[in-house]
Each structure stands twice: as structure tokens, then as C-alpha cells.
Motif scaffolding. Structure first.
Motif, PDB file in Angstrom:
ATOM      1  N   GLU A   1       0.810  -1.042   0.117  1.00 45.69           N
ATOM      2  CA  GLU A   1       0.094  -0.074   0.152  1.00 45.69           C
ATOM      3  C   GLU A   1       0.808   1.266   0.154  1.00 45.69           C
ATOM      4  OE1 GLU A   1       0.110  -2.401   2.426  1.00 45.69           O
ATOM      5  OE2 GLU A   1      -1.845  -3.176   2.411  1.00 45.69           O
ATOM      6  N   ALA A   2       2.176   1.110   0.587  1.00 49.22           N
ATOM      7  CA  ALA A   2       2.826   2.355   0.818  1.00 49.22           C
ATOM      8  C   ALA A   2       3.673   2.662  -0.420  1.00 49.22           C
ATOM      9  CB  ALA A   2       3.723   2.102   2.149  1.00 49.22           C
ATOM     10  N   ALA A   3       3.934   1.821  -1.551  1.00 49.31           N
ATOM     11  CA  ALA A   3       4.401   1.732  -2.502  1.00 49.31           C
ATOM     12  C   ALA A   3       4.065   3.223  -3.196  1.00 49.31           C
ATOM     13  CB  ALA A   3       4.619   0.742  -3.418  1.00 49.31           C
ATOM     14  N   PRO A   4       5.062   3.788  -3.875  1.00 44.17           N
ATOM     15  CA  PRO A   4       4.697   4.761  -4.842  1.00 44.17           C
ATOM     16  C   PRO A   4       3.899   4.319  -6.050  1.00 44.17           C
ATOM     17  CG  PRO A   4       7.074   4.607  -4.924  1.00 44.17           C
ATOM     18  CD  PRO A   4       6.460   3.639  -3.912  1.00 44.17           C
ATOM     19  N   PRO A   5       3.147   5.030  -6.724  1.00 42.63           N
ATOM     20  CA  PRO A   5       2.483   4.722  -7.802  1.00 42.63           C
ATOM     21  C   PRO A   5       3.299   4.305  -9.068  1.00 42.63           C
ATOM     22  CG  PRO A   5       1.898   6.913  -7.450  1.00 42.63           C
ATOM     23  CD  PRO A   5       2.755   6.451  -6.383  1.00 42.63           C
ATOM     24  N   VAL A   6       3.143   3.194  -9.585  1.00 45.56           N
ATOM     25  CA  VAL A   6       4.006   2.512 -10.566  1.00 45.56           C
ATOM     26  C   VAL A   6       3.221   2.343 -11.934  1.00 45.56           C
ATOM     27  CG1 VAL A   6       5.201   0.409 -11.183  1.00 45.56           C
ATOM     28  CG2 VAL A   6       5.003   1.147  -8.832  1.00 45.56           C
ATOM     29  N   LEU A   7       3.871   2.629 -13.021  1.00 43.20           N
ATOM     30  CA  LEU A   7       3.185   2.088 -14.345  1.00 43.20           C
ATOM     31  C   LEU A   7       4.316   1.363 -14.781  1.00 43.20           C
ATOM     32  CD1 LEU A   7       1.761   2.634 -17.257  1.00 43.20           C
ATOM     33  CD2 LEU A   7       3.104   4.397 -17.522  1.00 43.20           C
ATOM     34  N   ALA A   8       3.766   0.157 -15.116  1.00 34.55           N
ATOM     35  CA  ALA A   8       4.410  -1.100 -15.817  1.00 34.55           C
ATOM     36  C   ALA A   8       3.786  -1.251 -17.306  1.00 34.55           C
ATOM     37  CB  ALA A   8       4.201  -2.152 -14.966  1.00 34.55           C
ATOM     38  N   PHE A   9       4.802  -1.497 -18.026  1.00 34.52           N
ATOM     39  CA  PHE A   9       4.593  -1.426 -19.481  1.00 34.52           C
ATOM     40  C   PHE A   9       4.288  -2.748 -20.118  1.00 34.52           C
ATOM     41  CE2 PHE A   9       4.643   2.931 -21.334  1.00 34.52           C
ATOM     42  CZ  PHE A   9       5.268   3.523 -20.127  1.00 34.52           C
ATOM     43  N   GLY A  10       4.829  -3.854 -19.423  1.00 31.87           N
ATOM     44  CA  GLY A  10       4.380  -5.284 -19.944  1.00 31.87           C
ATOM     45  C   GLY A  10       5.441  -5.670 -20.868  1.00 31.87           C
ATOM     46  N   GLY A  11       4.911  -6.588 -21.983  1.00 29.26           N
ATOM     47  CA  GLY A  11       5.770  -7.520 -22.894  1.00 29.26           C
ATOM     48  C   GLY A  11       5.653  -6.731 -24.304  1.00 29.26           C
ATOM     49  N   HIS A  12       5.709  -7.479 -25.133  1.00 33.43           N
ATOM     50  CA  HIS A  12       5.721  -7.124 -26.550  1.00 33.43           C
ATOM     51  C   HIS A  12       4.522  -7.841 -27.234  1.00 33.43           C
ATOM     52  CE1 HIS A  12       7.184  -5.727 -30.430  1.00 33.43           C
ATOM     53  NE2 HIS A  12       7.378  -6.847 -30.838  1.00 33.43           N
ATOM     54  N   LEU A  13       4.361  -9.023 -27.008  1.00 29.30           N
ATOM     55  CA  LEU A  13       3.120  -9.872 -27.493  1.00 29.30           C
ATOM     56  C   LEU A  13       1.958  -9.717 -26.341  1.00 29.30           C
ATOM     57  CD1 LEU A  13       4.656 -12.856 -28.992  1.00 29.30           C
ATOM     58  CD2 LEU A  13       4.060 -10.828 -30.318  1.00 29.30           C
ATOM     59  N   LYS A  14       0.815  -9.789 -26.765  1.00 35.40           N
ATOM     60  CA  LYS A  14      -0.111  -9.813 -25.640  1.00 35.40           C
ATOM     61  C   LYS A  14      -0.019  -8.544 -24.658  1.00 35.40           C
ATOM     62  CE  LYS A  14      -0.867 -14.387 -26.876  1.00 35.40           C
ATOM     63  NZ  LYS A  14       0.074 -14.136 -27.940  1.00 35.40           N
ATOM     64  N   ALA A  15       0.099  -7.728 -25.315  1.00 35.16           N
ATOM     65  CA  ALA A  15       0.616  -6.302 -24.598  1.00 35.16           C
ATOM     66  C   ALA A  15      -0.560  -5.878 -23.551  1.00 35.16           C
ATOM     67  CB  ALA A  15       0.950  -5.133 -25.375  1.00 35.16           C
ATOM     68  N   ALA A  16      -0.269  -5.376 -22.389  1.00 30.98           N
ATOM     69  CA  ALA A  16      -1.127  -4.852 -21.510  1.00 30.98           C
ATOM     70  C   ALA A  16      -0.448  -4.010 -20.462  1.00 30.98           C
ATOM     71  CB  ALA A  16      -2.109  -6.079 -20.874  1.00 30.98           C
ATOM     72  N   LEU A  17      -0.781  -2.823 -19.914  1.00 31.71           N
ATOM     73  CA  LEU A  17      -0.278  -2.090 -18.901  1.00 31.71           C
ATOM     74  C   LEU A  17      -0.689  -2.210 -17.779  1.00 31.71           C
ATOM     75  CD1 LEU A  17      -0.794   1.137 -20.931  1.00 31.71           C
ATOM     76  CD2 LEU A  17       1.387   0.185 -20.822  1.00 31.71           C
ATOM     77  N   CYS A  18       0.168  -2.123 -16.642  1.00 35.63           N
ATOM     78  CA  CYS A  18      -0.324  -2.319 -15.158  1.00 35.63           C
ATOM     79  C   CYS A  18      -0.142  -0.941 -14.353  1.00 35.63           C
ATOM     80  CB  CYS A  18       0.086  -3.128 -14.599  1.00 35.63           C
ATOM     81  SG  CYS A  18      -0.485  -3.625 -12.789  1.00 35.63           S
TER      82      CYS A  18
END
Ligand code: ZN
Ligand code: ZN
Ligand code: FE
Length: 754
Positions: free
Chosen positions: A392-409
């Protein structure tokens, strides 16, 4: 009289929760009020039956609600409470969530089929328990003016339903009726046809035509699933030679005539997410071109009233596949569809409700006792996933994922938002989708990342995008090894706490960049979120031709046989192909990177069994055929063996045995079954031994190969006494990668500057 302040957290806004509380209060003789606020729903309640009332809040929650937590504290009784009231939003702007789109509910279904009802035959009926949400919302907070329904002001009858607390359309933002809402029409040759749209469409389908249908999250292509000429024409026109087509049936009975269907699968098909479910084919066959060489077919029920009316009018199963040319994103607006699908569709079933966001149909497969998402999109995104406690205390992250079946988090406040499936980034139009999703999710959820995460692969489009943002905004960037991210996705989904110690992760996958410059994909890792140790792996062999080895299974057979000392067998089996040139290139280290990929081993075995196409028309084609062939013979076959020397699992003994089977005329299915059994023995045996040696009590299985239900079930059966983490709410393939990346970045941020 006892009084309490009750807080409900979870997916409780925009799903009819307040009217539900109001009805519960009436039933239990509770006085007080209910409101939305920034944390969910807040209730002040007074009455003798408080306990039963609080219990019912989660036990009887409405279909689209997800109650994560109910907290209750004693409160002072209020004077002058007349009854129970629904009040507006309290305490500033609510951090409203957007719920996923929901398939038509039983009440709306009954209504559109009821000749006496106001919405009889109306394709856009919806209520608080069903209808479009994420596909129509343009901004937050979620109300009608923020959706594409704002083009349709409510008539007085709809307005009355919208404002009546006891009505199932109370504050349902997407409601409509024939007097005030969207309308559908059938268009052919660029001209709207006179007559009732659905009836015209059904007649054309019955005549063997291919229709473009504007669905919930994009256009679909439909044709009669029993008409081989129509299905084959669709394959040709769509330029999709082999990949199975999804099917839509008017009801469960129709599906049961063509597939094996369990009660659990039937419930999920009929539920609000209304996904495509992969079901074993059984009973009456459909047109052979629907799913060549597959044992499982993808089935769904009508998701929107438009589909329901169309399927009822047509009266049988339809192919219902995404409205695109092979590999491109599906069309969402009318002009785009008219242009890209002109050469595919004979006619268009259109309507004037705009689609705010492209959402593919989700795909679910039941494996090892529960439904598991293979593609997460309509009906599931953007439901938030809780992150493990401690994040909960972690800073907000944007993760970009891979190359196939792309999805962000995107993560924030202990929750992860895994974006909908965006597609494969080899396609330039899908790259544009990625950029759009990045902007869209940031704006919609008001998310500002403090930290970015991406894969180690330097050439992924997502890596480059993360690097560009990192440079432009001065944000730290965490690069996460591909298979470490896969295993961490399984850990994060299971709620594995950051301080719970390491797990023994097995990643069986296509390809992922290893930190040593080789390509990984068959790995046993001891890992926590902060890092990992590579304990064991499949023996690396060259990938002859690099990217070409991903498409052409025989190249992997060449590499495997050569590595097993069976070059002469390769000469014989692969005669007529440029073997000398590929061997010279591999020997010289030219365009033949060494890889320990399990996915490529599947390809090689499929090629040896005669089950692989010369060139795969979609990722996983050969492996899926291999699984299909293996299933009938699993009970009687014996496993192939791997040679285990130190850290390396060498398939050489497997290849010798397989060639023996082949020479003895064994059927392809036996080779396939022995391979599945052998790989499962290896996965489980190694995992068990390494877990014991390193003091890890838990195993995690991830990577695209574990979407193979047969392999997964064989592995789990051999690990029965250990705790095993396997994904279900997120895909085990690269569609879940960003969740793992985000968890790694969050933990590293908490433990010090990256
Ligand atoms: Zn409904
Ligand atoms: Zn109306
Ligand atoms: Fe992967």
C-alpha cells in the motif's frame, strides 16, 4: 436502539449498491441513510436487526458488486430519522471506479423478449445489473454525461425509472429505450436498408452471408457456424488461415449440442463477464473451418441485447470473431469499419451508440478446477486487483508489460489496474493502441506514476516507450527480467507478501531476454519480488534464423535433433530445407541465438509428430495442436525422459525415444502424450527437489506454456502436496507480465532507491 456506522469497500459504486442497501434496510426494519464517498459506500444504520443487515450486505450483494471489506463501528443514534434514505455523494468528489462491461442480465433479457414490454425487441436495454460501462465511459466520475450515452437525453419514462430508488434502473447510466436511445440499422452497399435491422441481419446470415456487427467493445464478424462455405469465405477474406474462430450460441442448450459443458462453465458463460470459454468439442460437428485441428472451441452467449435478438432470430450458432484483418486491432467506429471491413463483410449491422474504448472479447479456460483468464479484456478490465499486503505504501507504478499480448499495469494504494488486452506490438496499429491506452488510463484514473517498469529486452516497443518517458520526466525505471516478472505475476495475484520469503518459480514460456544475453524460456527460479537466482533451465539450443524460428516449427526440430546428436535423422526428416546454411549460420553464431525456450521445444516436438504447419499462422498454433493430439492418450502413455545434469535439463533421451516411436509407426497422439507427461515429470520433479534444497515451501507456475490446461493439470497432479501458485484472474502468458513488473518495481521502491 443500536446504531452503527458501516463502511463497504470494493466495487460498490455504479452497480446499484445504494438501492440494494435501501431494499435491505426496508426488509430488516433499519432506519438511517446510505451514501457514496471517496472510499466506497458509507451507511448510517439504526435498528434491532443490525447484525442480519450487515451480514446481508456482502452475502446478497448485487451481481456486479464486489465487496472486499465491510467495517462497522458503534455510532450515536440520531434523532428524527423517519426511515431510510439514499443521499448523494458525501465528503468531496468520490473516487468512483469504473466497472467492467456486463452481459445482459436475466431481467433485461426477459424484457426484450416480452412482446408486452416497453423495450420488446430493443437492442440497447440495460440496467444497474448489466450493460455497457467501460466501453462507453469517456471520463470520471462515472455518470451519464461522462459516457457516450450523453448523445441520447432520457425520455420522461426512462427518467422516472432512473430516479426511482426501487427500480433496477435507478441511477443506471447506460439506460435507453426505443423512444430516446440508440437505434440499429442494417447497411449494405453503403446504404441503410429499409426494415427491421435484426430480422434483416438474421436473414442474410441464413443465406450464407458474412456480417460485420457493431458489438460492445468493437466490431465483430459473424456467419453461420454450420455453413462451411461461409466460414471458409470468412477465413479467406479475413486472411486468417488457421486460428480458431470464436462462436456465439443463442443459449446453453445449443452449446451442449456441440461441446462438453460443466455446471461451473455454464455459470461463467451466463454471468456478467460473459467471456468466450474454451470448451472441449463433443456431439454434433460444426463447419470444419471453424477451428481446424483443435479439440477446444471458444464459445460465448449473447453479450448484449443486440446479440440476443440476433441469435434468437437466427436460431443457431454463429461464428463471432473480431472485426479486423488478421493481427490488426478490431474496428470500433463506423467509418473505420466500413473502410477496413468492406472486402470482408457483405453487410453491416450498425448502431449509433459510440464505442469509447476498443475491448476484445475475453477468453477463459477451465483448468485444474477453476476458470483461468487467457485473454483479459471486455467484462474483466478495468476491475482492480488487490496487491499483496505491504505494498500500500509503495509509490504509484506504471509497468509497460511485454511485446506480445501487450497490457499495461498501473498501481496505487495497494491496488493494481491491469489494462485490457491490447494486442501484439508487431503491428503498427496495435502500437498506436498502446500509446492510446497509456494516455487513456492515466486520464481516466487520474494516475501519475512515480516509477516505471519494463522488460529487459532492449527492442520491445514497451521498453523504448518506458525509456522515453523515464528520460522525459526524470522517472526511475526498473527493468525486470521476463520470467522473473512472470513468476512475480503469479505471486502478486495470489497475494504473496513481500516479506514471505522466496518461492520456487517455474517459467515455461516462449521467449524472454536473459541477463546473460541469451534467450530464456524454460527456467526454474528461486525468487522473491526483489530478485531471483536461476537454479535450472532447459538445455539451450540455437534458434535458427532468430525470429523465423518462432514462426517455423521445423527450425526448432533441426536445432533440437542436432543438439541431441541426431543430425542424420534431421537430414532425413527435414529434407528439402536449407539445413546446411542454417547449420553454418548456427556454428558461426549468426542469427541463431541460443535459447532455453519451452515454447520452442513444443514447436519442435509438434514438427516431429507431423502436427505442425510449415509456418504457423498464429502464436502457439503448433503447441495447441500438440495438446489436442495428446489428450486421448494421456491415461495410457508413459513419459519421455530428460537427462538432468547439474542445472541443465537435456531433452536428448526424449529425442532418441521419440524417433524410435516414429520409426515404429506410433501415432502422433502417442508422441504428443509422452511429451506432455515427460515435461510434467520434469517440471514437478525439479521444482520439488529445488524447493526442498533451497527451503522454499511454495512453487509458482507461470509463462505462456501453462495456458496449456493439459500440461498445467499434469504438473499440479505431481505437486499435490505443495502449495502451488497459478494465475486465474490474470493471464499466465505475457498478458499478465505487467502485473509482475509492477510488483517488482513497487517492492524495490520500498526497499531503497532503484
Ligand atoms: Zn439488466
Ligand atoms: Zn427512454
Ligand atoms: Fe512470456
Amino acid at each position: 436502539m443500536p446504531a452503527a456506522r458501516i463502511r463497504v469497500r470494493g466495487q460498490v459504486q455504479g452497480v446499484g449498491f445504494r438501492p440494494f442497501v435501501w431494499r435491505l434496510a426496508a426488509r430488516h426494519g433499519i432506519r438511517g441513510e446510505v451514501s457514496n464517498d471517496a472510499q466506497g459506500v458509507l451507511i448510517h444504520a439504526e435498528g434491532a436487526a443490525l447484525d442480519a443487515f450487515v451480514e446481508a450486505l456482502s452475502a446478497e450483494a448485487p451481481p456486479l458488486a464486489r465487496v472486499d471489506r465491510v467495517t462497522r463501528e458503534a455510532a450515536a443514534a440520531r434523532t428524527g430519522l423517519g426511515g431510510f434514505a439514499i443521499v448523494g455523494t458525501r465528503g468531496g468528489p468520490a473516487r468512483t471506479q469504473v466497472t467492467p462491461d456486463a452481459g445482459i442480465c436475466p431481467a433485461c433479457s426477459a424484457e426484450v423478449l416480452d412482446p408486452a414490454a416497453r423495450r420488446h425487441g430493443y437492442p440497447f436495454a440495460a440496467c444497474t445489473h448489466c450493460g455497457p460501462r467501460f466501453s462507453v465511459v469517456e471520463r470520471l466520475p462515472y455518470d451519464r454525461a461522462a459516457t457516450t450515452l450523453r448523445d441520447f437525453p432520457l425520455c420522461s419514462a426512462c427518467r422516472a425509472e432512473y430516479e426511482a430508488a426501487g427500480d433496477r434502473r435507478f441511477h443506471a447510466q447506460a439506460i435507453a429505450c426505443p423512444d430516446c436511445g440508440p437505434r440499429a440499422w442494417l447497411e449494405a452497399g453503403g446504404v441503410a436498408q429499409p426494415g427491421e435491422a435484426v430480422a434483416l441481419a438474421a436473414a442474410r446470415l441464413a443465406a450464407g452471408e458474412i456480417l460485420a456487427v457493431k458489438g460492445i467493445g468493437g466490431f465483430q464478424l459473424a456467419c453461420d457456424a454450420k455453413n462451411e462455405a461461409a466460414v471458409a469465405a470468412l477465413r479467406r477474406r479475413k486472411r486468417r488461415p488457421g486460428k480458431p474462430f470464436a462462436l456465439m450460441a443463442p443459449d446453453l442448450e445449443t452449446i451442449r449440442r456441440h461441446a462438453r459443458l460443466s455446471e461451473a462453465e455454464a455459470a461463467l458463460l451466463s454471468g456478467p463477464a460473459a467471456p468466450i470459454m474454451l470448451l472441449e468439442a463433443a456431439g454434433t460437428a460444426l463447419a470444419p473451418s471453424v477451428a481446424p485441428g483443435q479439440w477446444a472451441l471458444g464459445w460465448m452467449l449473447p453479450t448484449a441485447p443486440l446479440h440476443l435478438l440476433l441469435l434468437r432470430a437466427f436460431g443457431g450458432p454463429l461464428v463471432m470473431t473480431s472485426g479486423n484483418l488478421s493481427s490488426e486491432p478490431q474496428a470500433v467506429d463506423d467509418e473505420e469499419a466500413r473502410e477496413t471491413l468492406a472486402a470482408v463483410a457483405d453487410a453491416f449491422l450498425l448502431h449509433d451508440r459510440r464505442i469509447a474504448r476498443r475491448l476484445d472479447d475475453s477468453v477463459v479456460r477451465h483448468a485444474a478446477g477453476r476458470p483461468r483468464l487467457q485473454r483479459r479484456a471486455r467484462g474483466y478490465a478495468p476491475a482492480a486487483l488487490p496487491l499483496p499486503a505491504g505494498l500500500e505504501a509503495a509509490p504509484p507504478v506504471l509497468a509497460f508489460g511485454g511485446h506480445l499480448k501487450a497490457a499495461l499495469c498501473l498501481t496505487r494504494d495497494g491496488e493494481a489496474l491491469l489494462s485490457h488486452h491490447l494486442g501484439d506490438l508487431d503491428d503498427p496499429l496495435t502500437c498506436a493502441e498502446l500509446d492510446r491506452a497509456e494516455r487513456d488510463y492515466a486520464a481516466l484514473f487520474d494516475h501519475v506514476p512515480a516509477l516505471l517498469a519494463c522488460d529487459l529486452h532492449p527492442d520491445y516497443r514497451t521498453t523504448r516507450r518506458a525509456e522515453a518517458r523515464s528520460a522525459a520526466e526524470g522517472l526511475p525505471l526498473v527493468r525486470v527480467q521476463h520470467h522473473h516478472a512472470h513468476v512475480c505475476a503469479a505471486m502478486a495475484e495470489a497475494g504473496w507478501a513481500p516479506d514471505a520469503g522466496p518461492v520456487l518459480g517455474v517459467a515455461l514460456d516462449g521467449l524472454g531476454w536473459g541477463p546473460d544475453g541469451s534467450v530464456w524460456g524454460g527456467e526454474w527460479l528461486l525468487c522473491d519480488y526483489a530478485g531471483f537466482e536461476r537454479l535450472a533451465w532447459l538445455k539451450p539450443v540455437p534458434l535458427p534464423g532468430g525470429a523465423a524460428a518462432q514462426r517455423e516449427p521445423w527450425r526448432n526440430l533441426l536445432a533440437q535433433l542436432d543438439a541431441a546428436g541426431l543430425a542424420e535423422a534431421a537430414d532425413e526428416l527435414l529434407a528439402g530445407r536449407p539445413l546446411a546454411a542454417l547449420r553454418a549460420a548456427a556454428a558461426g553464431g549468426v542469427n541463431a541465438p541460443p535459447g532455453s525456450s519451452a515454447g520452442r521445444l513444443f514447436d519442435a516436438v509438434a514438427a516431429a509428430a507431423g502436427l505442425a504447419p510449415e509456418r504457423q499462422s498464429y502464436e502457439g498454433e503448433a503447441a495447441m495442436r500438440l495438446e489436442a493430439a495428446a489428450r486421448p492418450l494421456l491415461a495410457t502413455a508413459t513419459p519421455y525422459r530428460f537427462a538432468e545434469a547439474g542445472s541443465v535439463a537435456d531433452p536428448a533421451p526424449l529425442w532418441h525415444a521419440l524417433l524410435g516411436d516414429r520409426a515404429a509407426g506410433a501415432p502422433a497422439g502417442l508422441l504428443a502424450a509422452r511429451f506432455h507427461l515427460g515435461l510434467a515429470e520434469l517440471v514437478a520433479g525439479r521444482a520439488r527437489e529445488l524447493a526442498r534444497r533451497h527451503g522454499a515451501g511454495t512453487v509458482a507456475l507461470s509463462g505462456g506454456c501453462f495456458q496449456n490446461a493439459t500440461l498445467l493439470e499434469l504438473c499440479l497432479a505431481r505437486l499435490g502436496d505443495l502449495t502451488v501458485l497459478v494465475q486465474a484472474a490474470t493471464p499466465a502468458n505475457d498478458g499478465g507480465l505487467a502485473l509482475g513488473q509492477a510488483a517488482v518495481a513497487a517492492v524495490r521502491a520500498l526497499r531503497g532507491p532503484p
